[in-house]
Design a protein around this motif. Structure first.
Motif, short mmCIF file in Angstrom:
data_model
loop_
_atom_site.label_atom_id
_atom_site.label_comp_id
_atom_site.label_asym_id
_atom_site.label_seq_id
_atom_site.Cartn_x
_atom_site.Cartn_y
_atom_site.Cartn_z
N PHE A 155 27.75 43.93 39.55
CA PHE A 155 27.30 42.46 40.36
C PHE A 155 26.90 41.53 39.06
CE2 PHE A 155 24.96 45.76 42.97
CZ PHE A 155 25.92 45.86 44.01
N HIS A 156 26.98 40.19 39.73
CA HIS A 156 26.69 38.90 38.91
C HIS A 156 25.42 38.23 39.62
CE1 HIS A 156 30.43 39.72 36.87
NE2 HIS A 156 30.82 40.04 38.12
N GLU A 157 24.48 39.02 39.62
CA GLU A 157 23.37 38.49 40.27
C GLU A 157 22.56 37.51 39.35
OE1 GLU A 157 19.49 40.24 42.61
OE2 GLU A 157 19.86 41.23 40.80
N GLU A 192 36.45 36.83 39.48
CA GLU A 192 37.01 35.38 39.66
C GLU A 192 35.72 34.62 40.31
OE1 GLU A 192 40.79 35.39 41.30
OE2 GLU A 192 41.73 36.24 39.62
N GLY A 193 35.36 34.91 41.42
CA GLY A 193 34.56 34.51 42.27
C GLY A 193 33.09 34.39 41.44
N ALA A 194 32.57 35.29 40.58
CA ALA A 194 31.37 35.31 39.82
C ALA A 194 31.57 34.19 38.63
CB ALA A 194 30.90 36.51 39.07
N ALA A 195 32.78 34.08 38.23
CA ALA A 195 33.22 33.13 36.92
C ALA A 195 32.81 31.57 37.57
CB ALA A 195 34.57 33.27 36.56
N PHE A 196 33.44 31.27 38.81
CA PHE A 196 33.43 30.16 39.36
C PHE A 196 32.01 29.70 39.72
CE2 PHE A 196 38.05 30.27 40.72
CZ PHE A 196 38.46 29.25 40.20
N LEU A 197 31.18 30.69 40.20
CA LEU A 197 29.89 30.56 40.65
C LEU A 197 29.03 30.33 39.29
CD1 LEU A 197 27.64 30.70 43.01
CD2 LEU A 197 27.29 33.19 42.33
N ALA A 198 29.24 30.78 38.00
CA ALA A 198 28.63 30.36 37.07
C ALA A 198 29.05 29.14 36.60
CB ALA A 198 29.25 31.69 36.00
N GLN A 199 30.03 28.45 36.78
CA GLN A 199 30.38 27.14 36.65
C GLN A 199 29.99 26.22 37.54
OE1 GLN A 199 34.68 27.26 36.31
NE2 GLN A 199 34.60 28.86 34.50
#
Length: 255
Positions: free
Chosen positions: A250-252, A24-31
């Motif tokens: 990871f979502h680097e 969820e954190g990675a998804a928000f970060l991508a947006q």
């Protein structure tokens, strides 16, 4: 949060609850929604600490470091990444260590510490060459934009220590890596050679600043082509992102 000394072998995969928060954190970060992203990653770290999920804690801190780096908070990013690195080292997560070494490299670039950055990228590559070809590719996939950052910020001379560090890492790994990783080591040496030569050329007295930038751009493009064409040849291009998001969780997205 470090495991007690002498503890049993620990899982390298985070728990389901922590993984969900990380995703969820990675998804928000991508947006581009940094606030909600930070909240989810902080919740992931807290949840991991509460249930002694060391793998999840390491990943949460690594992602928090990447988030702080993206917002320019270098001091916090270093602190979070150090905790992630210590955690991964304690549980024997080599893939996690590779990622934290790369993040440290980018953080040093932000402070114009070129040699320190080069050392970090070299450590990442050296360890990757002892573990998995996909880790080598993800590392090179980050090194090329790091080189581009040096060029765009008029720090072309920083390419020399970067190229040397990568070449030394590949040379040290020679004979130590698995037989199937030898081609990856050759790829790394080729990319390193481009940067090293360019770093030397940057000190040529007859070159104007404009000419240096043109040569830098052309050489970096060549390094990218070597990287991209080789991955395509082996059918491995898609594995770069897959490795970050599945094998390593990871979502680097540093650049």
């Amino acid at each position: 949060m470090l495991p007690p000394a002498g503890s049993e072998e620990l899982s390298l995969q985070p728990s389901e609850a922590v993984s969900r928060l990380l995703d969820e954190g990675a998804a928000f970060l991508a947006q581009g929604e940094n606030g909600p992203a930070a909240a989810r990653l902080t919740a992931a770290a807290n949840e991991a600490a509460a249930v002694e999920d060391y793998a999840g804690y390491g990943r949460a801190m690594a992602q928090r470091a990447a988030l702080e780096e993206s917002t320019g908070n270098i001091k916090k990013a270093f602190a979070h990444n150090q905790l992630a690195q210590e955690t991964f080292l304690a549980i024997g997560d080599g893939a996690g260590l590779v990622q934290t070494f790369r993040v440290d490299g980018f953080l040093h670039l932000r402070t114009d510490a070129w040699t320190a950055a080069a050392h970090c990228f070299g450590k990442a590559l050296g360890l990757a060459l002892q573990l998995d070809g996909r880790l080598v590719l993800t590392t090179l996939n980050q090194v090329v934009p790091a080189a581009n950052y040096l060029i765009e910020s008029d720090n072309i001379r920083g390419l020399l220590p970067l190229g040397v560090a990568l070449a030394q890492a590949a040379e040290r790994a020679d004979g130590e890596q698995l037989p199937e990783l030898r081609d990856f080591a050759e790829l790394a040496e080729t990319v390193a050679g481009v940067f090293t030569l360019l770093g030397v050329m940057a000190d040529e007295p007859g070159l104007t600043a404009t000419k240096r930038r043109q040569l830098a751009a052309r050489s970096t493009h060549q390094a990218w082509l070597v990287d991209a064409l080789t991955k395509r040849r082996w059918g491995l291009a898609a594995l770069v992102k897959e490795t970050l998001q599945t094998k390593m969780s990871f979502h680097e997205e540093l650049d």
